[in-house]
Design an enzyme around this catalytic site. Structure first.
Site, mmCIF file in Angstrom:
data_model
loop_
_atom_site.group_PDB
_atom_site.id
_atom_site.type_symbol
_atom_site.label_atom_id
_atom_site.label_comp_id
_atom_site.label_asym_id
_atom_site.label_seq_id
_atom_site.Cartn_x
_atom_site.Cartn_y
_atom_site.Cartn_z
ATOM 1 N N CYS A 161 1.224 -1.143 -0.011
ATOM 2 C CA CYS A 161 0.169 0.341 -0.233
ATOM 3 C C CYS A 161 0.945 0.800 0.375
ATOM 4 C CB CYS A 161 -0.892 0.022 1.302
ATOM 5 S SG CYS A 161 -2.173 -0.935 0.737
ATOM 6 N N HIS A 215 -3.913 7.164 2.247
ATOM 7 C CA HIS A 215 -3.923 6.215 1.574
ATOM 8 C C HIS A 215 -5.332 5.854 2.243
ATOM 9 C CE1 HIS A 215 -3.955 1.936 0.791
ATOM 10 N NE2 HIS A 215 -3.639 1.597 1.828
ATOM 11 N N ASN A 220 -10.392 0.526 -0.900
ATOM 12 C CA ASN A 220 -9.086 0.157 -0.830
ATOM 13 C C ASN A 220 -8.758 -0.315 -1.850
ATOM 14 O OD1 ASN A 220 -6.046 -0.460 0.005
ATOM 15 N ND2 ASN A 220 -6.292 -0.939 1.789
HETATM 16 O O1 UT7 Z 1 -4.147 -0.857 3.450
HETATM 17 C C1 UT7 Z 1 -3.381 -1.999 3.739
HETATM 18 C C2 UT7 Z 1 -3.609 -1.740 4.794
HETATM 19 N N1 UT7 Z 1 -4.763 -2.487 5.905
HETATM 20 C C3 UT7 Z 1 -5.489 -1.563 6.951
HETATM 21 O O2 UT7 Z 1 -4.297 -0.497 6.317
HETATM 22 C C4 UT7 Z 1 -6.719 -2.188 7.829
HETATM 23 C C5 UT7 Z 1 -6.716 -2.250 9.125
HETATM 24 N N2 UT7 Z 1 -7.668 -2.685 9.708
HETATM 25 C C6 UT7 Z 1 -8.803 -2.272 9.528
HETATM 26 O O3 UT7 Z 1 -9.408 -1.993 8.821
HETATM 27 C C7 UT7 Z 1 -10.525 -2.989 10.991
HETATM 28 O O4 UT7 Z 1 -8.970 -3.996 11.301
HETATM 29 C C8 UT7 Z 1 -10.756 -3.817 10.233
HETATM 30 C C9 UT7 Z 1 -11.937 -3.266 9.544
HETATM 31 C C10 UT7 Z 1 -10.525 -4.899 8.625
HETATM 32 C C11 UT7 Z 1 -11.335 -4.776 10.802
HETATM 33 O O5 UT7 Z 1 -11.916 -4.108 12.218
HETATM 34 P P1 UT7 Z 1 -11.904 -4.231 13.769
HETATM 35 O O6 UT7 Z 1 -12.928 -3.213 14.045
HETATM 36 O O7 UT7 Z 1 -10.812 -4.612 13.833
HETATM 37 O O8 UT7 Z 1 -12.771 -5.439 13.671
HETATM 38 P P2 UT7 Z 1 -12.217 -7.049 14.136
HETATM 39 O O9 UT7 Z 1 -11.730 -7.186 13.429
HETATM 40 O O10 UT7 Z 1 -11.798 -6.028 15.405
HETATM 41 O O11 UT7 Z 1 -13.480 -7.465 14.928
HETATM 42 C C12 UT7 Z 1 -14.257 -7.415 15.677
HETATM 43 C C13 UT7 Z 1 -15.527 -8.366 14.882
HETATM 44 C C14 UT7 Z 1 -15.584 -9.493 15.211
HETATM 45 O O12 UT7 Z 1 -16.198 -10.209 16.421
HETATM 46 P P3 UT7 Z 1 -16.196 -10.884 16.977
HETATM 47 O O13 UT7 Z 1 -14.799 -11.991 17.087
HETATM 48 O O14 UT7 Z 1 -15.817 -9.454 18.403
HETATM 49 O O15 UT7 Z 1 -17.676 -12.137 17.535
HETATM 50 C C15 UT7 Z 1 -15.057 -9.660 13.659
HETATM 51 O O16 UT7 Z 1 -15.657 -10.671 13.489
HETATM 52 O O17 UT7 Z 1 -16.451 -8.098 13.939
HETATM 53 C C16 UT7 Z 1 -16.556 -9.220 13.201
HETATM 54 N N3 UT7 Z 1 -16.434 -8.870 11.978
HETATM 55 C C17 UT7 Z 1 -17.287 -8.494 10.734
HETATM 56 N N4 UT7 Z 1 -18.595 -8.559 11.592
HETATM 57 C C18 UT7 Z 1 -19.800 -8.056 10.174
HETATM 58 C C19 UT7 Z 1 -15.043 -8.337 10.906
HETATM 59 N N5 UT7 Z 1 -15.202 -8.631 9.567
HETATM 60 C C20 UT7 Z 1 -16.828 -8.560 9.734
HETATM 61 C C21 UT7 Z 1 -17.506 -7.824 8.648
HETATM 62 N N6 UT7 Z 1 -19.586 -7.749 9.006
HETATM 63 N N7 UT7 Z 1 -17.121 -8.149 7.514
#
Ligand code: UT7
Length: 334
Positions: A117, A257, A287
């Site tokens: 990225c 980004h 992204n």
């Molecule tokens: O460009 C490359 C660099 N990449 C980035 O900068 C991405 C950085 N990361 C992020 O943007 C975020 O971490 C994500 C968007 C990928 C995820 O968001 P988050 O707020 O960190 O969510 P999480 O991984 O902590 O997940 C929270 C909950 C989980 O459920 P439990 O374990 O709490 O029951 C996930 O399973 O949200 C759940 N979850 C979803 N729920 C509905 C994860 N993805 C989804 C989804 N829809 N699409």
């Protein structure tokens, strides 16, 4: 008296596939919702290049062709083309070579840069150094990615994030007080554990096993990446601001980004920038990895004025991150 030569972006273009993958459509594929995606990421839809026979070079070539037309540049006059992206058509030859062939660049040379990225920033700076050397006058930077090809649409933690796009920028020398002024780049290879593609390289070449295990898709530990991204991208944007004694008032635009709306907002807040000074189009494109920053500049091109002070900032796989400070080189023709 000799003026100091600077290196400026003298043209920009982008090409987007027509197909719009909406959150509602994603909600039919995995257990997710428009509400969750908007709240946690901030993406409404992303463009997808549906044609399976077309790779990322197709979008890159479209963007370059349009750029050459827009700037009245002949492909014969291009000295160098550098492409970046994590989804080149092939492991080799480089996408730059394929794109050069598609657009008729025959008098120059080309190669690819891989920095996930942050690829666009690293490539822009690499290209600028070639121009700055005085040996090359017209250099094209291509950021193109077909992220849909490495996105697992059964994995709800990654599939809402990514989209496809191709972009191109022209760099030329100038005697005016505009162009790329400075950069700060960092890499921390330990971050590779949190964001990578497991198979398809020389350690785990493609096999039935790697395909069955879905190892040819993006692997991301979202939480870990988020934690680093949200601090490092802001840190490096603020660092370049301070280095050049820039206040929020001095800055016309931050071009971040586009990985997650919350990361963008945190960076803008740390810099003290109002929302209208931050280029954000993540809602529409997601992204697109190497294409996000030029996609923003292209979207905002008509609002940019010669001399506008702009900061570009990125964070991504590697980990890699960085910021560039530049003064925009031209008023839009509208
Ligand atoms: O460009 C490359 C660099 N990449 C980035 O900068 C991405 C950085 N990361 C992020 O943007 C975020 O971490 C994500 C968007 C990928 C995820 O968001 P988050 O707020 O960190 O969510 P999480 O991984 O902590 O997940 C929270 C909950 C989980 O459920 P439990 O374990 O709490 O029951 C996930 O399973 O949200 C759940 N979850 C979803 N729920 C509905 C994860 N993805 C989804 C989804 N829809 N699409």
């Amino acid at each position: 008296m000799m003026n100091k030569k600077n290196v400026a972006i003298t043209g920009i273009n982008a090409w987007l596939p027509e197909y719009r993958l909406t959150n509602d459509e994603l909600a039919k594929m995995v257990d997710t919702s428009d509400e969750w995606i908007m709240q946690r990421i901030g993406i409404k839809e992303r463009r997808i290049l549906k044609d399976k026979t077309l790779g990322s070079s197709y979008m890159g070539a479209k963007a370059v062709k349009g750029l050459l037309e827009k700037t009245g540049t002949s492909p014969q006059d291009i000295d160098l083309i550098i492409a970046t992206g994590v989804t080149p058509d092939m492991l080799f030859p480089a996408n730059a070579n394929i794109i050069a062939d598609q657009v008729g660049i025959k008098n120059g040379f080309g190669f690819d840069v891989n920095a996930a990225c942050s690829g666009l920033l690293y490539t822009l700076q690499t290209a600028a150094l070639y121009v700055d050397s005085g040996r090359y006058n017209k250099v094209i930077v291509v950021g193109t990615d077909k992220m849909s090809i490495i996105t697992n649409y059964e994995d709800r933690t990654t599939c809402p994030l990514f989209g496809d796009a191709g972009t191109a920028m022209l760099l030329e020398p100038t005697n005016e007080d505009v162009g790329i002024i400075d950069h700060i780049f960092r890499t921390d290879g330990f971050g590779r554990h949190h964001l990578h593609m497991k198979a398809g390289g020389s350690v785990r070449p493609a096999s039935h096993e790697t395909v069955d295990a879905k190892e040819h898709f993006i692997y991301q530990d979202g939480k870990a990446v988020f934690k680093f991204a949200v601090t490092k991208m802001a840190d490096i944007a603020v660092e370049i601001m301070k280095k050049h004694n820039l206040t929020a008032d001095d800055i016309a635009f931050l071009v971040p980004h586009q990985a997650n709306m919350r990361i963008i907002e945190a960076t803008a807040k740390r810099m003290g920038l109002a929302r209208e000074k931050v280029m954000i189009n993540i809602q529409r494109y997601g992204n697109t990895t190497s294409a996000t920053i030029p996609l923003c500049l292209w979207d905002w091109e008509n609002q940019l004025k010669k001399g506008d002070k702009i900061i570009l900032a990125a964070f991504g796989g590697g980990f890699t991150w960085g910021s560039i400070y530049l003064k925009w080189a031209y008023d839009s023709k509208q």
